[in-house]
Design a protein around this motif. Structure first.
Motif, PDB file in Angstrom:
ATOM      1  N   ARG A  69       0.842  -1.206   0.000  1.00 50.10           N
ATOM      2  CA  ARG A  69       0.000   0.000   0.000  1.00 50.10           C
ATOM      3  C   ARG A  69       0.874   1.251   0.000  1.00 50.10           C
ATOM      4  O   ARG A  69       0.584   2.238  -0.660  1.00 50.10           O
ATOM      5  CB  ARG A  69      -0.909   0.021   1.225  1.00 50.10           C
ATOM      6  CG  ARG A  69      -2.075  -0.910   1.101  1.00 50.10           C
ATOM      7  CD  ARG A  69      -2.789  -1.069   2.415  1.00 50.10           C
ATOM      8  NE  ARG A  69      -3.709  -2.189   2.367  1.00 50.10           N
ATOM      9  CZ  ARG A  69      -4.992  -2.086   2.082  1.00 50.10           C
ATOM     10  NH1 ARG A  69      -5.515  -0.920   1.850  1.00 50.10           N
ATOM     11  NH2 ARG A  69      -5.758  -3.146   2.040  1.00 50.10           N
ATOM     12  N   LYS A  70       1.964   1.172   0.799  1.00 52.01           N
ATOM     13  CA  LYS A  70       2.870   2.321   0.872  1.00 52.01           C
ATOM     14  C   LYS A  70       3.484   2.596  -0.493  1.00 52.01           C
ATOM     15  O   LYS A  70       3.630   3.749  -0.902  1.00 52.01           O
ATOM     16  CB  LYS A  70       3.969   2.041   1.901  1.00 52.01           C
ATOM     17  CG  LYS A  70       3.572   2.547   3.283  1.00 52.01           C
ATOM     18  CD  LYS A  70       4.311   1.900   4.405  1.00 52.01           C
ATOM     19  CE  LYS A  70       5.792   1.956   4.257  1.00 52.01           C
ATOM     20  NZ  LYS A  70       6.494   1.190   5.311  1.00 52.01           N
ATOM     21  N   LEU A 121       0.996   4.315  -2.564  1.00 57.69           N
ATOM     22  CA  LEU A 121       0.861   5.691  -2.078  1.00 57.69           C
ATOM     23  C   LEU A 121       2.016   6.557  -2.573  1.00 57.69           C
ATOM     24  O   LEU A 121       1.830   7.680  -3.035  1.00 57.69           O
ATOM     25  CB  LEU A 121       0.862   5.655  -0.548  1.00 57.69           C
ATOM     26  CG  LEU A 121       0.016   6.666   0.193  1.00 57.69           C
ATOM     27  CD1 LEU A 121      -1.409   6.638  -0.275  1.00 57.69           C
ATOM     28  CD2 LEU A 121       0.068   6.391   1.691  1.00 57.69           C
ATOM     29  N   GLU A 122       3.218   5.994  -2.504  1.00 61.54           N
ATOM     30  CA  GLU A 122       4.409   6.723  -2.958  1.00 61.54           C
ATOM     31  C   GLU A 122       4.306   7.038  -4.444  1.00 61.54           C
ATOM     32  O   GLU A 122       4.660   8.129  -4.886  1.00 61.54           O
ATOM     33  CB  GLU A 122       5.665   5.890  -2.708  1.00 61.54           C
ATOM     34  CG  GLU A 122       6.278   6.173  -1.360  1.00 61.54           C
ATOM     35  CD  GLU A 122       7.467   5.276  -1.083  1.00 61.54           C
ATOM     36  OE1 GLU A 122       7.927   4.581  -1.999  1.00 61.54           O
ATOM     37  OE2 GLU A 122       7.917   5.258   0.056  1.00 61.54           O
ATOM     38  N   ARG A 146       1.658   9.936  -4.806  1.00 60.47           N
ATOM     39  CA  ARG A 146       1.785  11.213  -4.100  1.00 60.47           C
ATOM     40  C   ARG A 146       2.400  12.335  -4.929  1.00 60.47           C
ATOM     41  O   ARG A 146       2.089  13.496  -4.744  1.00 60.47           O
ATOM     42  CB  ARG A 146       2.598  11.034  -2.819  1.00 60.47           C
ATOM     43  CG  ARG A 146       1.744  10.564  -1.668  1.00 60.47           C
ATOM     44  CD  ARG A 146       2.601  10.234  -0.518  1.00 60.47           C
ATOM     45  NE  ARG A 146       2.740  11.366   0.386  1.00 60.47           N
ATOM     46  CZ  ARG A 146       3.479  11.317   1.472  1.00 60.47           C
ATOM     47  NH1 ARG A 146       4.145  10.225   1.765  1.00 60.47           N
ATOM     48  NH2 ARG A 146       3.568  12.351   2.266  1.00 60.47           N
ATOM     49  N   VAL A 201      -4.235  11.770  -1.534  1.00 60.78           N
ATOM     50  CA  VAL A 201      -4.626  10.459  -2.039  1.00 60.78           C
ATOM     51  C   VAL A 201      -5.005   9.533  -0.885  1.00 60.78           C
ATOM     52  O   VAL A 201      -4.421   9.608   0.200  1.00 60.78           O
ATOM     53  CB  VAL A 201      -3.500   9.855  -2.912  1.00 60.78           C
ATOM     54  CG1 VAL A 201      -2.210   9.686  -2.157  1.00 60.78           C
ATOM     55  CG2 VAL A 201      -3.904   8.520  -3.499  1.00 60.78           C
ATOM     56  N   LEU A 238      -6.218   5.307  -0.106  1.00 61.02           N
ATOM     57  CA  LEU A 238      -6.389   3.972  -0.661  1.00 61.02           C
ATOM     58  C   LEU A 238      -7.595   3.326  -0.003  1.00 61.02           C
ATOM     59  O   LEU A 238      -7.892   3.621   1.151  1.00 61.02           O
ATOM     60  CB  LEU A 238      -5.157   3.112  -0.392  1.00 61.02           C
ATOM     61  CG  LEU A 238      -3.819   3.602  -0.931  1.00 61.02           C
ATOM     62  CD1 LEU A 238      -2.724   2.614  -0.574  1.00 61.02           C
ATOM     63  CD2 LEU A 238      -3.864   3.787  -2.434  1.00 61.02           C
ATOM     64  N   ILE A 288     -12.028   4.787   6.738  1.00 66.43           N
ATOM     65  CA  ILE A 288     -11.085   4.811   5.602  1.00 66.43           C
ATOM     66  C   ILE A 288     -10.051   5.908   5.846  1.00 66.43           C
ATOM     67  O   ILE A 288      -8.848   5.712   5.659  1.00 66.43           O
ATOM     68  CB  ILE A 288     -11.822   5.071   4.260  1.00 66.43           C
ATOM     69  CG1 ILE A 288     -12.723   3.900   3.926  1.00 66.43           C
ATOM     70  CG2 ILE A 288     -10.840   5.318   3.128  1.00 66.43           C
ATOM     71  CD1 ILE A 288     -13.596   4.100   2.696  1.00 66.43           C
ATOM     72  N   ASN A 305      -5.946   5.528   6.400  1.00 68.54           N
ATOM     73  CA  ASN A 305      -4.999   6.225   5.539  1.00 68.54           C
ATOM     74  C   ASN A 305      -4.062   7.127   6.326  1.00 68.54           C
ATOM     75  O   ASN A 305      -2.903   7.284   5.971  1.00 68.54           O
ATOM     76  CB  ASN A 305      -5.736   7.023   4.460  1.00 68.54           C
ATOM     77  CG  ASN A 305      -6.088   6.163   3.267  1.00 68.54           C
ATOM     78  OD1 ASN A 305      -5.264   5.934   2.395  1.00 68.54           O
ATOM     79  ND2 ASN A 305      -7.302   5.644   3.251  1.00 68.54           N
ATOM     80  N   LEU A 363      -1.493   4.815   7.709  1.00 61.32           N
ATOM     81  CA  LEU A 363      -0.584   4.407   6.636  1.00 61.32           C
ATOM     82  C   LEU A 363       0.417   5.521   6.334  1.00 61.32           C
ATOM     83  O   LEU A 363       1.619   5.289   6.170  1.00 61.32           O
ATOM     84  CB  LEU A 363      -1.419   4.087   5.392  1.00 61.32           C
ATOM     85  CG  LEU A 363      -0.733   3.383   4.240  1.00 61.32           C
ATOM     86  CD1 LEU A 363      -0.206   2.029   4.677  1.00 61.32           C
ATOM     87  CD2 LEU A 363      -1.706   3.188   3.079  1.00 61.32           C
ATOM     88  N   ARG A 364      -0.090   6.753   6.301  1.00 56.17           N
ATOM     89  CA  ARG A 364       0.763   7.907   6.038  1.00 56.17           C
ATOM     90  C   ARG A 364       1.815   8.059   7.139  1.00 56.17           C
ATOM     91  O   ARG A 364       2.974   8.335   6.870  1.00 56.17           O
ATOM     92  CB  ARG A 364      -0.117   9.161   5.954  1.00 56.17           C
ATOM     93  CG  ARG A 364       0.514  10.388   5.403  1.00 56.17           C
ATOM     94  CD  ARG A 364       0.830  10.234   3.937  1.00 56.17           C
ATOM     95  NE  ARG A 364      -0.343   9.864   3.158  1.00 56.17           N
ATOM     96  CZ  ARG A 364      -1.128  10.745   2.554  1.00 56.17           C
ATOM     97  NH1 ARG A 364      -0.853  12.015   2.632  1.00 56.17           N
ATOM     98  NH2 ARG A 364      -2.158  10.350   1.840  1.00 56.17           N
ATOM     99  N   LEU A 370       4.469   5.564   6.691  1.00 54.75           N
ATOM    100  CA  LEU A 370       5.318   5.938   5.556  1.00 54.75           C
ATOM    101  C   LEU A 370       6.310   7.022   5.969  1.00 54.75           C
ATOM    102  O   LEU A 370       7.485   6.985   5.593  1.00 54.75           O
ATOM    103  CB  LEU A 370       4.422   6.447   4.425  1.00 54.75           C
ATOM    104  CG  LEU A 370       5.068   6.740   3.087  1.00 54.75           C
ATOM    105  CD1 LEU A 370       5.562   5.455   2.460  1.00 54.75           C
ATOM    106  CD2 LEU A 370       4.076   7.382   2.146  1.00 54.75           C
TER     107      LEU A 370
END
Lengths: 355, 256
Positions: free
Chosen positions: A136-137, A140-141, A144, A150, A152, B242, B246, B249-250, B253
């Protein structure tokens, strides 16, 4: 509505994207809907570059000029090839190249929505139900760089949301790399509500190639040719008549009937799908299992196989004691439409926080 | 298919077709020729269009696209263009009003500040200068008339002082009048600006609350879930989840 929200609305375009292994589809709030094969190609040499007049090509252009291009299909099993647990011995430079290709594919898909130059782009991308966080990352990358904000979400959930089917339903999304199944019961599907299996379009192509090589050893053909034949004639119906293709035998175009092979290859995914479906039904509240079985929605590019919904219904009848499968409208855009609906329904402040 | 389109296609086909005589064909040994009715060509085109639209996910019934639909579509497009133009004009007007409000606001602030300083200012400045000049003149006069009898000197000084006093009174009166006129002018300007500002604000508020603006096709969509949606609560909850996923997840990251 606050002034800030009004400003945001004025300048934002919402996009739903189904970034599939085989096809990428987008639906945008300005009414644009487009789809293209998820392929990126780069000219092999200076001569090709001069001839094609571009640094990179996408979708159907890649298929058309594939002999002059280094072709990348950056997604595998619904995620970026070589990302996270999806490495499977893929060299690092190849993984990087796939990432770059995926990024460019997303950028191209966004450009297809024709957003105004100064508009904020808010996009929801459908990811396979069981994609890992690392995968998923990577998605996303890839997104972006070209998208202001954005999010998911699970691909089959997006299909269900788009159809307003939020409870007591089961969605099957047959893609190229994976088939995703998702149980909807009024909440966001959790891990136990979703199953992803590898039996999808690619598996059919592989088996079709194998069967034709076995039954027509003399015929010369490529995987691409087998795939094109499947896309054109895919059926699981008995007695659908001969399916003729004209392929070379010793260099001479020869007409052969591949109806048996096509049917067998297409049918091969049915038991796996029903097996996964059984897993989701049997672990559901017994009181609602019958409702769930009677409300199965079939979507994704792979669901365009003629007679597939009937074949799954029959198989369910035989092994699960009944059920009803209905194909969704607009199979190609069902995921993108749902993702667009989510992006539009999402409160503006959420978008702002993620930008 | 519309008549004009059919006519155009017919003429294009006629233009692209090669003409030959029956005798010419006979000479070539042909005894029969295939004939295709233009109506069949029309049907083929309609079928191809319909198939393409179906493939692209646009559902049409078996009758295809009719002239009425086309005209209706064109009428809707025209209406949409007009609405869009109206919306653009309204948005432009809104911007103009906002700019005007800011300009008036700035002008009112400046005028109010000018009025306040004018209120505080002294009107006796010029008169004071005259008094100082009178003192200087008196000193110089006394100096010049040092050898004259004291009585004469005093008379002369008194005459000069009286003249200065009269002039000072005139100056004071004139300055006071000018000062009052200035204050009055500023008051009138402030009142005018206030009235214009209030009028502009009212117009701007009306323009901003224009509900139709959001409903014009092709205009920016209304963001956020419609509260009239029958599944509003469920969807709100789902959307929040959702979003939370996210955000997590961010954060992951960003940590890496």
């Amino acid at each position: 509505m606050s002034k800030q929200e009004q400003e945001q609305e004025k300048d934002a375009i919402y996009i739903g994207m189904d970034l599939g292994t085989s096809r990428t589809a987008i639906a945008a709030s300005n009414g644009v809907r487009e789809s293209l094969p998820s392929l990126v190609g780069y000219p092999k040499d200076v001569v090709s570059m001069k001839l094609l007049k571009r640094d990179s090509l996408f979708g159907d252009d890649v298929v058309r000029h594939r002999l002059s291009l280094n072709v990348f299909r950056p997604l595998e099993h619904g995620v970026i090839k070589g990302s996270g647990e999806n490495k499977r011995g893929i060299p690092e430079d190849e993984a990087d190249a796939n990432m770059t290709a995926a990024r460019q594919l997303v950028k191209h898909a966004i450009a297809m929505a024709r957003p105004p130059a100064d508009a904020l782009v808010y996009c929801v991308i459908g990811a396979p139900a069981e994609a890992s966080n690392t995968n998923r990352k990577a998605l996303l990358e890839a997104a972006r760089e070209v998208i202001d904000s954005v999010m998911l979400c699970s691909e089959p959930f997006a299909v269900a949301y788009g159809l307003d089917v939020l409870t007591d339903a089961l969605v099957i999304d047959i893609g190229a790399g994976t088939t995703d199944l998702c149980r909807m019961h009024g909440t966001l599907p959790q891990t136990e509500d979703q199953v992803t299996i590898d039996q999808a379009g690619d598996a059919i192509d592989e088996l079709l190639e194998e069967l034709i090589r076995k039954n027509h050893a003399e015929v010369q053909f490529s995987r691409q040719m087998a795939m094109e034949a499947k896309e054109k004639f895919a059926t699981v119906r008995e007695g659908a008549g001969p399916i003729h293709v004209t392929w070379p035998v010793d260099g001479k175009p020869t007409k052969i009937d591949i109806s048996k092979e096509i049917r067998e290859a297409c049918l091969s995914i049915v038991p796996h799908i029903v097996g996964a479906l059984q897993k989701l039904v049997s672990s559901f509240d017994p009181e609602f299992q019958a409702t769930l079985r009677g409300n199965v929605l079939l979507g994704g590019g792979g669901s365009q196989i003629r007679g597939l919904s009937d074949a799954i219904t029959d198989y369910m009848e035989e092994h699960l004691g009944g059920g009803k499968v209905k194909q969704v409208d607009e199979v190609v855009y069902a995921g993108a439409n749902g993702a667009l609906k989510i992006s539009k329904d999402m409160p503006p402040e959420f978008w702002e926080q993620l930008s | 298919m519309s008549r004009s389109l059919a006519r155009n296609i017919y003429h294009l086909m006629r233009g692209a077709a090669r003409r030959t005589t029956v005798d010419e064909l006979r000479k070539q040994g042909r005894r029969t020729v295939s004939v295709l009715n233009f109506r069949d060509v029309q049907d083929l085109i309609e079928q191809a269009v319909e198939n393409t639209l179906k493939r692209r996910g646009l559902k049409l019934d078996g009758r295809g696209i009719h002239e009425e639909v086309r005209l209706e579509f064109l009428a809707l497009m025209r209406e949409r263009d007009m609405l869009r133009k109206t919306v653009e004009d309204l948005l432009h007007e809104r911007e103009r009003l906002a700019e005007n409000r800011e300009r008036l606001d700035r002008a009112l602030t400046a005028t109010t500040s000018e009025y306040r300083s004018a209120q505080k200012s002294e009107v006796v400045e010029e008169a004071d200068e005259l008094a100082a000049l009178a003192a200087e003149v008196e000193a110089a006069l006394r100096d010049t008339l040092a050898d004259t009898p004291a009585e004469t000197t005093e008379e002369a000084v008194e005459l000069v002082n009286e003249a200065f006093a009269r002039q000072r009174a005139v100056t004071l009166e004139r300055a006071q009048t000018a000062h009052e006129a200035n204050l009055h002018r500023l008051e009138r300007r402030m009142s005018r600006l206030k009235s214009k500002l209030s009028e502009t604000e009212e117009m701007l508020a009306r323009a901003q609350s224009e509900p139709e603006l959001a409903a014009i096709p092709g205009q920016p969509v209304a963001a956020g879930l419609d509260s009239a949606d029958p599944a509003f609560e469920t969807k709100t909850e789902l959307l929040s989840e959702i979003f939370k996923l996210n955000v997590e997840l961010r954060e992951m990251l960003e940590k890496n």
